[in-house]
Design a protein around this motif. Structure first.
Motif, PDB file in Angstrom:
ATOM      1  N   PHE A 425       0.852  -1.190   0.000  1.00 16.51           N
ATOM      2  CA  PHE A 425       0.000   0.000   0.000  1.00 16.51           C
ATOM      3  C   PHE A 425       0.883   1.234   0.000  1.00 16.51           C
ATOM      4  O   PHE A 425       1.826   1.346   0.786  1.00 16.51           O
ATOM      5  N   PHE A 426       0.570   2.153  -0.909  1.00 17.06           N
ATOM      6  CA  PHE A 426       1.274   3.441  -0.965  1.00 17.06           C
ATOM      7  C   PHE A 426       0.230   4.542  -1.032  1.00 17.06           C
ATOM      8  O   PHE A 426      -0.555   4.609  -1.979  1.00 17.06           O
ATOM      9  N   GLY A 427       0.188   5.375   0.008  1.00 16.28           N
ATOM     10  CA  GLY A 427      -0.793   6.457   0.067  1.00 16.28           C
ATOM     11  C   GLY A 427      -0.114   7.809  -0.059  1.00 16.28           C
ATOM     12  O   GLY A 427       0.719   8.166   0.762  1.00 16.28           O
ATOM     13  N   MET A 428      -0.472   8.548  -1.103  1.00 14.96           N
ATOM     14  CA  MET A 428       0.074   9.882  -1.329  1.00 14.96           C
ATOM     15  C   MET A 428      -1.017  10.903  -1.062  1.00 14.96           C
ATOM     16  O   MET A 428      -2.043  10.926  -1.747  1.00 14.96           O
ATOM     17  N   GLY A 429      -0.826  11.738  -0.054  1.00 17.06           N
ATOM     18  CA  GLY A 429      -1.833  12.718   0.325  1.00 17.06           C
ATOM     19  C   GLY A 429      -1.613  14.056  -0.352  1.00 17.06           C
ATOM     20  O   GLY A 429      -0.656  14.260  -1.109  1.00 17.06           O
ATOM     21  N   MET A 430      -2.520  14.985  -0.062  1.00 14.82           N
ATOM     22  CA  MET A 430      -2.421  16.345  -0.578  1.00 14.82           C
ATOM     23  C   MET A 430      -1.340  17.112   0.191  1.00 14.82           C
ATOM     24  O   MET A 430      -1.024  16.799   1.331  1.00 14.82           O
ATOM     25  N   GLN A 431      -0.771  18.118  -0.461  1.00 17.19           N
ATOM     26  CA  GLN A 431       0.293  18.901   0.144  1.00 17.19           C
ATOM     27  C   GLN A 431      -0.246  20.233   0.640  1.00 17.19           C
ATOM     28  O   GLN A 431      -0.948  20.947  -0.077  1.00 17.19           O
ATOM     29  N   TYR A 432       0.116  20.577   1.878  1.00 17.59           N
ATOM     30  CA  TYR A 432      -0.280  21.846   2.489  1.00 17.59           C
ATOM     31  C   TYR A 432       0.921  22.432   3.214  1.00 17.59           C
ATOM     32  O   TYR A 432       1.830  21.703   3.648  1.00 17.59           O
ATOM     33  N   ASP A 433       0.901  23.755   3.355  1.00 15.05           N
ATOM     34  CA  ASP A 433       1.954  24.428   4.110  1.00 15.05           C
ATOM     35  C   ASP A 433       1.683  24.372   5.609  1.00 15.05           C
ATOM     36  O   ASP A 433       2.627  24.336   6.407  1.00 15.05           O
ATOM     37  N   LEU A 434       0.438  24.372   5.977  1.00 16.16           N
ATOM     38  CA  LEU A 434       0.048  24.355   7.390  1.00 16.16           C
ATOM     39  C   LEU A 434      -1.207  23.509   7.551  1.00 16.16           C
ATOM     40  O   LEU A 434      -2.161  23.668   6.787  1.00 16.16           O
ATOM     41  N   VAL A 435      -1.176  22.598   8.528  1.00 17.93           N
ATOM     42  CA  VAL A 435      -2.338  21.774   8.863  1.00 17.93           C
ATOM     43  C   VAL A 435      -2.676  22.036  10.319  1.00 17.93           C
ATOM     44  O   VAL A 435      -1.831  21.868  11.210  1.00 17.93           O
ATOM     45  N   ILE A 436      -3.910  22.462  10.554  1.00 14.87           N
ATOM     46  CA  ILE A 436      -4.395  22.726  11.908  1.00 14.87           C
ATOM     47  C   ILE A 436      -5.432  21.652  12.255  1.00 14.87           C
ATOM     48  O   ILE A 436      -6.397  21.459  11.498  1.00 14.87           O
ATOM     49  N   ILE A 437      -5.234  20.955  13.358  1.00 14.95           N
ATOM     50  CA  ILE A 437      -6.132  19.886  13.795  1.00 14.95           C
ATOM     51  C   ILE A 437      -6.819  20.357  15.066  1.00 14.95           C
ATOM     52  O   ILE A 437      -6.166  20.605  16.086  1.00 14.95           O
ATOM     53  N   GLY A 438      -8.135  20.497  14.989  1.00 21.13           N
ATOM     54  CA  GLY A 438      -8.874  21.026  16.122  1.00 21.13           C
ATOM     55  C   GLY A 438      -9.001  20.067  17.283  1.00 21.13           C
ATOM     56  O   GLY A 438      -9.221  20.494  18.420  1.00 21.13           O
ATOM     57  N   GLY A 439      -8.889  18.751  17.035  1.00 21.19           N
ATOM     58  CA  GLY A 439      -9.038  17.753  18.092  1.00 21.19           C
ATOM     59  C   GLY A 439      -7.726  17.075  18.424  1.00 21.19           C
ATOM     60  O   GLY A 439      -6.663  17.702  18.482  1.00 21.19           O
TER      61      GLY A 439
END
Length: 675
Positions: A425-439
């Protein structure tokens, strides 16, 4: 000149006259109106324009201007409810105008004022969850019976092999406490797994791991602080990873045939055939391979508003019995092959690295730039990246043979089974400069590997047998290899800055203005704009791999005297009942972050555990002639009743909630024919 004013009024407002221009004289003339001719038909409306026409309107000169008189509001005569609401609406509009600080024009109707809302932040949809459950099961029964003589030899009851393997599975549970995890795709289920793992690790820190109650333990190792980039082999630290090819046994007749070369050399054989017998009753190969590479969400900076749970766990166990009995006549012969023992290895590796992005040097000394705009994507609720892989082998190759030389070359292959499970399995996600996780964040990686082998063999010799035989009953391999590689922040998590909380609030309020503190974060130096992902709920990234390989290879080979032995005194006999390989290989590469910074507002729970154990059983069970009753393995898959007691020895494989594999038919179509 009263008539001219009238004509101008008519020309401008009524438009009955056409204005023409004499370009030569630069003079403007009015075209005269043309009425109906005297001899033409009378128009039906000419009767209205008679000399008796009169009007009570007062004719005045043209005087541009607008005369407006506002209507009077007689409140006492109007409906009280209606005018009361108008008054309330007027107050509301005035309050709105005052709040928005809109300058009123000096002239114009107040109703011309248009109240517009402030611009709102445009948000985009973020990527969804990725959940995969993989279950691979191979079931093979290859219990063969072969008699090359004209005598009568009874069948052998091999049900004891299944019973002993079931006991081995129970004994291995002490080394694999995470084998009972159940598949889940909910946050509550993932949180329950995290709590169970943390509880077990904490108990191991306090009281230490449990010890096996039976068997000869080759090693019993457990640590809650495994070192990064250190190889653990059977509980001992090493620097080099053993190579599988260096330990794989020679499978003899079962090995793959080499591709013929393209040479023109003749392959014809002119030598007379000799008197030889080559028997391979083992040489089985069971392989589980699982590889997971998961990037989840690619981000250089991550901000977690809740708690962060990071758990890595590897548990490995093998149990085998290789207690062989060889007839004294054959064992004492000088031609007996080297009785190589069984090699069993548990190999584990924890790795940690930081992602190094490519960069180029800029020699020009310019003032650093920081972002001044942003693009925001929002995911409402929880996000999950779950890869759950379970691989099972259940193979029995219990052969019963009576062999003899025949005066020619004879090869007998009753083993040589190959069973392979492969998952990648190879999972390639989207690219972001900043990820904020509320939980909260749950980052769980777990590998469980179990290898079981029963290879008790019997090699017998009847009276009058030439002792010149090469016997190989061992040379087995049990191999468990597991690796967890985390790619992420090398330094401890940083405290949550105030502008990150302001950024979260700005997104929730749909404020288009990017917080000032975010613009000057050193992590974003050189960025023209920011690509931001906001997850309102929890994020759980969970990879679970479970591999179980069970092989029963209990062979009973009897060498009978040849009736033509006096004509072939130099017969060559080779018997191999071992050379089995049980291999489990699992690898997890988890990209937690692609930068150097992770901000955390809550608590960090980071745990890791490694458990390695191996047992060697010296089983002395003797085979018995087969009776009329069904073998236990047949009952296990044909009977729907529950076991009568708690000491039932039927083999059971727990494959989660999917039991469709248990109805599989044996894959050896020749079994019934040779039996």
């Amino acid at each position: 000149m009263h008539i001219e004013k009238i004509s101008e009024i008519i020309a401008h407002f009524i438009g009955l006259f056409e204005m023409t221009t004499d370009e030569m004289r630069l003079r403007t003339n009015y075209a005269e109106g043309a009425g109906p001719g005297a001899d033409g038909p009378a128009l039906p409306d000419q009767d209205a324009f008679t000399a008796a026409f009169s009007s009570d309107l007062q004719l005045k000169d043209y005087d541009p201007g607008i005369i407006y008189k506002s209507g009077s509001y007689e409140i006492e005569f109007g409906p009280a409810r209606h005018f009361g609401r108008v008054f309330e609406e007027s107050l509301e509009k005035l309050a709105a105008i005052a709040g928005k600080d809109i300058p009123l024009p000096h002239f114009g109707d107040p109703t011309d004022i248009v109240l517009t809302d402030e611009p709102e932040l445009t948000v985009f949809a973020g990527p969804g969850s990725a959940i995969s459950h993989v279950l691979q099961v191979n079931v093979l029964y290859d219990d063969d019976y072969l008699d090359m003589t004209d005598g009568v030899h009874p069948l052998r009851d091999t049900s004891f092999v299944i019973e002993r393997l079931a006991d081995f599975s129970t004994e291995a549970e002490i080394f694999t406490p995470f084998a009972s995890l159940h598949r889940t795709d909910t946050y509550d289920g993932a949180l329950k797994i995290a709590e169970d793992l943390e509880s077990y690790i904490q108990n191991s820190k306090d009281s230490g791991p449990a010890s096996p109650s039976s068997g000869d333990a080759t090693h019993d190792f457990s640590t809650t602080a495994p070192k990064n980039d250190t190889v653990y082999v059977n509980g001992e630290e090493t620097t080099d990873i053993p190579v599988l090819d260096d330990f794989l046994p020679d499978r003899g007749l079962a090995k793959l045939q080499e591709e013929p070369d393209d040479s023109s050399t003749s392959v014809e054989q002119t030598d007379p055939s000799g008197n030889s017998l080559d028997v391979t009753a083992g040489a089985n190969l069971l392989v589980n391979v699982a590889s997971v590479i998961n990037t989840g969400v690619i981000a250089s900076v991550t901000a977690v508003m809740g708690n962060y749970h990071q758990i890595d766990a590897i548990s490995q166990a093998f149990v085998y019995s290789d207690n062989d009995e060889i007839a004294s006549t054959l064992h004492s012969s000088g031609h007996s092959a080297d009785d190589a023992g069984t090699v069993a290895k548990n190999i584990a590796l924890f790795e940690h690295s930081t992602f190094e992005a490519s960069s180029h040097a800029d020699n020009d000394a310019v003032e650093p730039t920081f972002p001044n705009s942003w693009r925001v994507s929002v995911i409402d609720g929880d996000v999950s990246f779950v890869q759950w892989i379970e691989q099972y082998h259940f193979v029995t190759d219990n052969d019963t043979m009576t062999v003899t030389t025949s005066g020619s070359e004879a090869t007998v292959l009753t083993g040589g089974n190959t069973s392979i499970n492969f998952s990648s399995f190879f999972g390639m996600g989207m690219q972001y400069d900043l990820v904020i996780i509320g939980g909260n964040v749950l980052d769980i990686n777990s590998i469980t590997q179990i290898s079981l082998l029963y290879d008790n063999d019997w090699v017998r010799a009847e009276d009058g047998v030439d002792p010149g035989a090469d016997i190989q009953t061992g040379n087995n391999l049990l191999w468990n290899f597991a690796s967890i590689h985390n790619v992420g922040t090398d330094s401890p998590f940083a405290a949550m800055p105030d502008y990150m909380a302001a950024t979260q609030k700005a997104i929730e309020d749909r404020d288009p203005n990017m917080p000032e503190g975010l613009s000057f974060d050193v992590n974003f130096q050189g960025y023209a704009g920011l690509n931001v992902l906001y997850i309102t709920g929890n994020l759980y990234d969970m990879t679970i791999i479970k591999q179980v390989s069970i092989l029963g290879d209990s062979d009973d080979v009897t060498q009978a005297a040849s009736t033509i032995l006096e004509n072939n005194p130099d017969a060559t006999v080779t018997i191999d009942t071992g050379s089995n390989a049980v291999v489990n290989i699992a690898e997890i590469v988890d990209y937690d972050s692609f930068g150097q910074t992770t901000y955390l507002a809550g608590q960090l729970y980071s745990d890791a555990i490694l458990i390695q154990g191996g047992l060697v059983e010296h089983d002395t069970t003797q085979p018995q002639p087969a009776g009329d009753r069904l073998a236990n393995e047949v009952i296990a898959f044909l009977d729907n009743d529950d076991p009568a007691g708690g000491d039932c020895a039927d083999g059971v494989i727990n494959a989660g909630n999917d039991y469709s594999w248990s109805s599989a038919h044996p894959a050896d179509v020749m079994q019934a024919m040779v039996a």
